[in-house]
Enzyme design. Structure first.
Site, PDB file in Angstrom:
ATOM      1  CD  GLU A 116      -2.842  -1.134   0.140  1.00 24.14           C
ATOM      2  OE1 GLU A 116      -3.156  -0.080  -0.502  1.00 24.14           O
ATOM      3  OE2 GLU A 116      -3.463  -2.305  -0.354  1.00 24.14           O
TER       4      GLU A 116
ATOM      5  CG  ASP B  61       2.543  -6.759  -5.826  1.00 30.38           C
ATOM      6  OD1 ASP B  61       2.236  -6.296  -4.775  1.00 30.38           O
ATOM      7  OD2 ASP B  61       2.002  -7.710  -6.659  1.00 30.38           O
TER       8      ASP B  61
END
Length: 414
Positions: free
Chosen positions: A275, A362
């Site tokens: 995030e 990611d």
């Protein structure tokens, strides 16, 4: 012309969605129980069998829902319901503000009523059967009452402002676009502080190893948040998630309690790192920079079309001289119906950009954690707990997945 565009869009969207779901269903029957080598030590055949059963149950509920809601939507638009409703309200009130507010309310009721049985079935049959839903009927009723009240307040405000702009601003499109953009930004401040707490309890993250890890990552990335909170998501669902919300000083980190219970500290840190990757890569800001010009462009185009008489007469609205100038809201409503089905094509483009951002987030998480293993482990656990497909049909994911599939993600970060 508008009727033809509408019919083509609805027919194509309906057939495409039915076909995509069938393709994924067929792919799942052939390959759904296969376990890739990378996941052999984490997922069993029993896990995959249960996942396939859950996805099949959702597919079986989708078919009648898509048929009924599509047919009913077409029926409403061509039955004369909307023109009669508008005429009754206009003749009864003689006021453009009341007509707009009441039309918006009563026009939304039939669709909501038709969708209600499907919503209840998914929540209290499918989700209950597979161990996800913790919802009680009392809580469901309370949620709906709160949602209706909030939606009515927000809709009444926006519709009143919109009607005021229509009535008093000649080139209304740019003013309405500006109001929409400003309101969207305001919601980012208002929602986490005043609306979300009406539905869930947000508890500050307790001191301990997890909080230390979260604090470390926030400091390393320069993310200033008003707090890190655990949300009691488990009182409604066993599904898990984490997210950031708000802008500026209103930013906050929210972890579902289900997520905290399912993952280790290292895995939770990796999810948080993902995030934070969106924040550091400015994905939200970049998306706003794309969306805002599109809002202005769409409303500019609507401004060019909204005065076309065929738009109204094609769907049964009598264009009377004394009321035509007050029908801009009806024009927007009809244009949204005409072109709404084509949104699936825009969704393909949006999903492609979203998946690109997810890959970048990611990779950032893997760098922040010093390894991609914690994130890969977390993704596998979440996929397993949520009974999500490991590898859906490729064409299905193009249209329906805003995130890369599990295999795509772990092969990138592992």
């Amino acid at each position: 012309m508008f009727v033809v565009i509408y019919c083509i869009g609805v027919a194509c969207s309906f057939c495409l969605n039915q076909w995509l779901e069938y393709v994924d269903f067929s792919f799942r029957r052939k390959h759904g129980r296969e376990i890739p080598q990378e996941l052999a030590e984490y997922i069993t055949v029993e896990d995959q069998t249960r996942t396939c059963e859950y996805e099949d149950a959702k597919y079986r509920s989708f078919i009648p829902e898509n048929i009924v809601t599509t047919v009913f939507g077409v029926f409403l638009l061509f039955s004369g319901f909307y023109p009669r409703l508008f005429s009754e309200l206009w003749n009864g009130t003689g006021n453009v503000y009341w007509t707009t507010l009441l039309f918006a309310f009563f026009a939304s009721v039939p669709g909501a009523v038709v969708s209600l049985p499907f919503e209840l079935y998914k929540e209290f049959v499918v989700e209950k059967k597979y161990g996800f839903s913790a919802m009680t009927f009392k809580l469901w009723i309370q949620d709906r009452i709160k949602s209706v009240i909030i939606n009515l307040i927000v809709a009444a405000f926006l519709l009143t402002v919109m009607t005021m702009i229509f009535e008093h601003v000649n080139d209304w499109w740019w003013m309405l676009a500006t109001v929409y953009v400003v309101f969207s930004l305001l919601v980012s401040f208002i929602y986490p502080r005043f609306i979300a707490p009406l539905f869930n309890k947000f508890t500050p993250l307790e001191d301990g190893e997890l909080k230390e890890r979260v604090t470390e990552y926030l400091e390393r990335t320069g993310f200033k948040a008003s707090g890190v909170f655990v949300m009691d998501a488990s009182k409604r669902s066993r599904h898990s998630n984490a997210y950031f919300t708000g802008f500026g000083r209103a930013k906050r980190v929210v972890l579902y309690d289900t997520l905290v219970n399912q993952l280790t500290v290292d895995e939770l840190g990796a999810v948080l790192g993902h995030e934070l990757g969106h924040y550091k890569k400015h994905h939200i800001v970049k998306r706003f920079c794309i969306v805002i010009p599109l809002v202005y462009a769409v409303l500019f185009i609507m401004n060019q079309l909204i005065g076309t008489e065929q738009l109204y007469t094609g769907f049964g609205f009598p264009v009377e001289e004394q009321v035509f100038s007050h029908m801009k809201f009806i024009g927007l409503f009809l244009l949204s119906e005409v072109f709404g089905s084509y949104g699936i094509l825009a969704g393909v483009v949006e999903n492609a950009f979203s998946r690109k951002d997810e890959y970048a987030a990611d990779k950032f998480a893997a760098q922040l954690c010093g390894s991609g293993k914690p994130l890969a482990s977390a993704l596998i656990k979440l996929n397993k707990e949520n009974k999500s497909e490991i590898q859906p049909a490729r064409i299905y994911s193009v249209f329906n997945y805003s995130h890369p599939t599990l295999l795509e993600r772990i092969r990138t970060v592992a």
